[in-house]
Design an enzyme around this catalytic site. Structure first.
Site, PDB file in Angstrom:
ATOM      1  N   GLU A 125       0.766  -1.022   0.127  1.00 35.95           N
ATOM      2  CA  GLU A 125       0.032   0.039   0.137  1.00 35.95           C
ATOM      3  C   GLU A 125       0.865   1.085   0.099  1.00 35.95           C
ATOM      4  O   GLU A 125       1.826   1.571   0.815  1.00 35.95           O
ATOM      5  CB  GLU A 125      -1.035   0.039   1.266  1.00 35.95           C
ATOM      6  CG  GLU A 125      -1.841  -1.158   1.278  1.00 35.95           C
ATOM      7  CD  GLU A 125      -2.898  -1.158   0.157  1.00 35.95           C
ATOM      8  OE1 GLU A 125      -2.938  -0.301  -0.459  1.00 35.95           O
ATOM      9  OE2 GLU A 125      -3.596  -2.173  -0.120  1.00 35.95           O
TER      10      GLU A 125
ATOM     11  N   CYS B  16      -6.743  -1.870   8.652  1.00 34.61           N
ATOM     12  CA  CYS B  16      -5.589  -1.925   7.839  1.00 34.61           C
ATOM     13  C   CYS B  16      -5.116  -0.520   7.546  1.00 34.61           C
ATOM     14  O   CYS B  16      -3.882  -0.175   7.719  1.00 34.61           O
ATOM     15  CB  CYS B  16      -5.672  -2.676   6.550  1.00 34.61           C
ATOM     16  SG  CYS B  16      -5.781  -4.601   6.909  1.00 34.61           S
TER      17      CYS B  16
ATOM     18  N   HIS C 128      -0.679  -5.867   2.313  1.00 33.58           N
ATOM     19  CA  HIS C 128      -1.954  -6.661   2.382  1.00 33.58           C
ATOM     20  C   HIS C 128      -1.197  -8.108   1.773  1.00 33.58           C
ATOM     21  O   HIS C 128      -0.780  -8.296   0.886  1.00 33.58           O
ATOM     22  CB  HIS C 128      -2.910  -6.159   1.331  1.00 33.58           C
ATOM     23  CG  HIS C 128      -3.891  -5.480   2.298  1.00 33.58           C
ATOM     24  ND1 HIS C 128      -4.396  -4.030   1.921  1.00 33.58           N
ATOM     25  CD2 HIS C 128      -4.696  -5.846   3.188  1.00 33.58           C
ATOM     26  CE1 HIS C 128      -5.302  -3.824   2.666  1.00 33.58           C
ATOM     27  NE2 HIS C 128      -5.491  -4.632   3.646  1.00 33.58           N
TER      28      HIS C 128
END
Length: 199
Positions: free
Chosen positions: A85, A149, A168
Site C-alpha cells: 500500500e 488496515c 496486504h
C-alpha cells in the site's frame, strides 16, 4: 560498532470470517523461518482488530522500540497477491471493529492531512521483489480499505517517527501457502530496509 537496524512488524488477530488471520500467521512464519537476518533486530507484535487498540499500541511501539522501519501486515479477502500500500487516508472510517466501535466522526486523526504517503518507493520495491521471487505476485495499491488496515497505516505515518509500510496478504492457501507468503513478506521488507539504508 553500528547499532542494529530495528524493524517492528505487526499482524492482526481474527475478525469476521477470518477466524485465522493470514497476516499474523505470515508474520510468525517469517520470524520462525529465519526472520530478516542476523543483522536485523526484529520484533513482531499481534494487534487486535480494534481502533482503540491501534490508538494505544502503535505510539507505544514507536516509543519503546524506536524502529527505523515499521511494517503493518493485514489480510484482504479481495487480494490475490501480496500488495504494497502506497498511502493511507484519514477519513470515512465507518465499519465497526471487533468491539462494535468506529472512530469518532469517521476520522483517524482530527488534525491530520487527508492522505499520507509512505516515504518508501513501493512500486520500485514491487518490481525488484518480482525479480527475486517470480512465482509470487507482488503489486501496489493506493486504496487500503478504510478499515483497521488503513487506520493502522495512517496512524504510523502520522507519527512520523520513521519509515512506515503496509502490506496486504491474501487469505491462506487461496493462492499461496503460509511459507510462500512468509517468503514474499521477507523479500519486500528486506528491500524496504535496503532502500532506507541507501538514503
Amino acid at each position: 560498532m553500528a547499532p542494529p537496524f530495528k524493524v517492528v512488524v505487526t499482524g492482526f488477530g481474527p475478525f469476521r470470517d477470518h477466524k485465522v488471520n493470514a497476516s499474523w500467521v505470515t508474520v510468525q512464519k517469517m520470524k520462525e523461518t529465519g526472520g530478516l537476518g542476523s543483522d536485523i533486530e526484529l520484533e513482531i507484535v499481534h494487534i487486535e482488530v480494534e481502533y482503540g487498540t491501534v490508538d494505544q499500541v502503535v505510539p507505544k511501539l514507536w516509543k519503546q522500540h524506536k524502529p527505523q522501519l515499521m511494517v503493518h501486515v493485514g489480510v484482504s479477502g479481495r487480494a490475490k497477491s501480496i500488495t504494497l500500500e502506497e498511502c493511507a487516508k484519514n477519513t470515512t472510517y465507518a465499519t465497526q471493529d471487533n468491539s462494535g466501535k468506529c472512530p469518532r466522526n469517521g476520522c483517524c486523526k482530527k488534525s491530520g492531512d487527508s492522505c499520507l504517503k509512505s516515504s518508501l518507493d513501493m512500486k520500485k520495491i514491487a518490481e525488484e521483489a518480482k525479480k527475486i521471487n517470480p512465482d509470487i505476485e507482488i503489486e501496489t495499491s493506493k486504496e487500503a480499505g478504510r478499515y483497521l488496515c488503513e487506520y493502522i497505516y495512517y496512524t504510523s505515518l502520522h507519527l512520523k517517527k520513521g519509515a512506515s509500510a503496509f502490506v496486504h496478504v491474501p487469505p491462506l492457501n487461496r493462492k499461496y501457502t503460509e511459507e510462500e507468503l512468509a517468503t514474499g513478506l521477507r523479500t519486500v521488507i528486506t528491500l524496504m530496509i535496503d532502500q532506507i539504508r541507501s538514503r
